[in-house]
Design an enzyme around this catalytic site. Structure first.
Site, PDB file in Angstrom:
ATOM      1  CB  SER A  44      -0.989  -0.004   1.170  1.00  0.00           C
ATOM      2  OG  SER A  44      -0.318  -0.036   2.412  1.00  0.00           O
ATOM      3  CG  HIS A  77      -1.774  -4.474 -16.685  1.00  0.00           C
ATOM      4  ND1 HIS A  77      -1.214  -5.324 -15.759  1.00  0.00           N
ATOM      5  CD2 HIS A  77      -1.384  -4.925 -17.901  1.00  0.00           C
ATOM      6  CE1 HIS A  77      -0.498  -6.240 -16.386  1.00  0.00           C
ATOM      7  NE2 HIS A  77      -0.585  -6.020 -17.690  1.00  0.00           N
ATOM      8  CB  VAL A  85      -6.469  -1.149 -21.799  1.00  0.00           C
ATOM      9  CG1 VAL A  85      -5.858   0.031 -22.535  1.00  0.00           C
ATOM     10  CG2 VAL A  85      -7.047  -2.153 -22.790  1.00  0.00           C
ATOM     11  NE  ARG A 129       0.550  -7.707 -19.795  1.00  0.00           N
ATOM     12  CZ  ARG A 129      -0.376  -8.434 -20.395  1.00  0.00           C
ATOM     13  NH1 ARG A 129      -0.024  -9.448 -21.169  1.00  0.00           N
ATOM     14  NH2 ARG A 129      -1.659  -8.176 -20.228  1.00  0.00           N
ATOM     15  NE  ARG A 149     -13.624   3.401 -35.324  1.00  0.00           N
ATOM     16  CZ  ARG A 149     -13.739   3.799 -34.069  1.00  0.00           C
ATOM     17  NH1 ARG A 149     -12.671   4.218 -33.413  1.00  0.00           N
ATOM     18  NH2 ARG A 149     -14.907   3.790 -33.455  1.00  0.00           N
ATOM     19  CD  GLN A 171      -5.876   2.938 -27.498  1.00  0.00           C
ATOM     20  OE1 GLN A 171      -6.592   2.452 -26.632  1.00  0.00           O
ATOM     21  NE2 GLN A 171      -5.254   2.188 -28.388  1.00  0.00           N
ATOM     22  CB  ALA A 195       5.405   2.510  -7.125  1.00  0.00           C
TER      23      ALA A 195
END
Length: 335
Positions: A70, A94, A92, A241, A213, A101, A230
């Protein structure tokens, strides 16, 4: 033979991923350490703030060892990334993060820079800012012609020297895996050119950009600004990742994020790494830095990593994850 080895202009191709740290909590190590300190102290935060650098490092090291996350949430980091839509879809996922974007409802994104370069290669007069159906038709025709040249290069290897510039141009708008062989690259860019030609042909017919698109491949580049704290970086994003089992593009992005974080706040992010590092540091008396594991100064003691790599193979797996994510070094080596 890979793209980097086979293409004379490989040094000019746009890197698959680019990331830069654009904002962060400047005194994050002290803030994190002070937040940790007040959990076991009667002192107010301004008193807890008064610490020597060695004490800051000690408190952060203890947080990592105990998994007390924490206090890390008070430090935030914002990045700008340019990557494919495939990569951004993974990013995204996460959830403890903020994202903004680039929208392809209102912009052509990176497509126009590709088209203008291809027009220059073909000697076609293309408007820099298309504003009419005729302009979009010119764009579509140029892209279709480029796709034909790539198809010819696939059929006749002697013609490949003529499409090097097209490969470089396409890399401005689409992510190309630098480890692919040239046959695979040419097949990919032919599809990208044809799809983008269809996109501009649809615009020429009055189809709204938000609908046109839909024909674009997922490899199309996008720009994302994202912010993570963090804790999310140390306990979720980087462990997942940076791992060798992650998809190559987001792994490249994650290692670049790590490189920039460890430069600004080594007190915190020296302990970052794939899940094997996170798990090992939780069971050690004293956590080790990622560099220490890579250099063999710290030895893994866990029986196997979360991806089931046995202990004796973890260090090599870790080194592979690092080495396979260094695009700039690959280019230098093959130049």
């Amino acid at each position: 033979m890979s793209l980097l080895e086979a293409t004379p202009d490989a040094a000019s191709t746009t890197p698959p991923v680019s990331v830069r740290l654009i904002s962060y909590t400047r005194d994050a190590p002290r803030l994190v350490a002070a937040a940790a300190r007040i959990t076991v102290s009667k002192k107010p935060v301004e008193k807890a703030w008064e610490m020597q650098p060695s004490d800051i490092e000690k408190w952060i090291r203890e947080l990592v060892r105990r998994g007390h996350g924490s206090p890390l949430e008070h430090a935030v980091y914002t990045f700008e990334a340019v990557c494919s839509r495939v990569c951004s879809h993974q990013l995204v996922r996460h959830r403890i993060a903020s994202y903004t974007q680039q929208s392809m409802r209102y912009t052509e994104g990176f497509l126009r820079s590709m088209v203008l370069e291809i027009c220059s290669i073909l000697g076609v007069d293309c408007p820099e800012k298309p504003s009419s159906s005729a302009d979009y038709t010119v764009y579509g025709s140029a892209l279709s012609r480029a796709a034909e040249l790539v198809q010819q290069a696939l059929a006749e290897e002697s013609s490949r020297v003529h499409v090097d510039g097209i490969v470089v141009a396409v890399s401005k708008a689409y992510v190309i895996n630098p480890k692919w062989n040239m046959d695979t690259v040419l097949h990919q860019i032919r599809v990208h050119l044809s799809a983008t030609a269809a996109y501009y042909e649809m615009l020429a017919k009055g189809v709204p950009r938000e609908d046109a698109r839909l024909v674009l491949p997922h490899a199309v580049r996008t720009r994302v600004v994202f912010t993570m704290n963090a804790r999310e970086l140390l306990e979720s994003f980087l462990p997942l990742r940076m791992c060798s089992h992650a998809q190559w593009e987001i792994r490249m992005l994650a290692w670049s994020v790590y490189d920039q974080l460890v430069k600004v706040h080594p007190e915190i992010f020296q302990y970052a790494g794939p899940r094997c590092v996170l798990q090992e540091n939780r069971v050690r008396v004293e956590p080790c830095s990622l560099d220490a594991y890579l250099l063999g100064q710290c030895v893994f003691t866990i029986e196997r990593c979360p991806e089931l790599v046995p202990r004796k193979g973890i260090q090599n797996c870790l080194r592979y994850a690092r080495d396979s994510s260094r695009y700039a070094e690959d280019k230098t080596a093959s130049a």
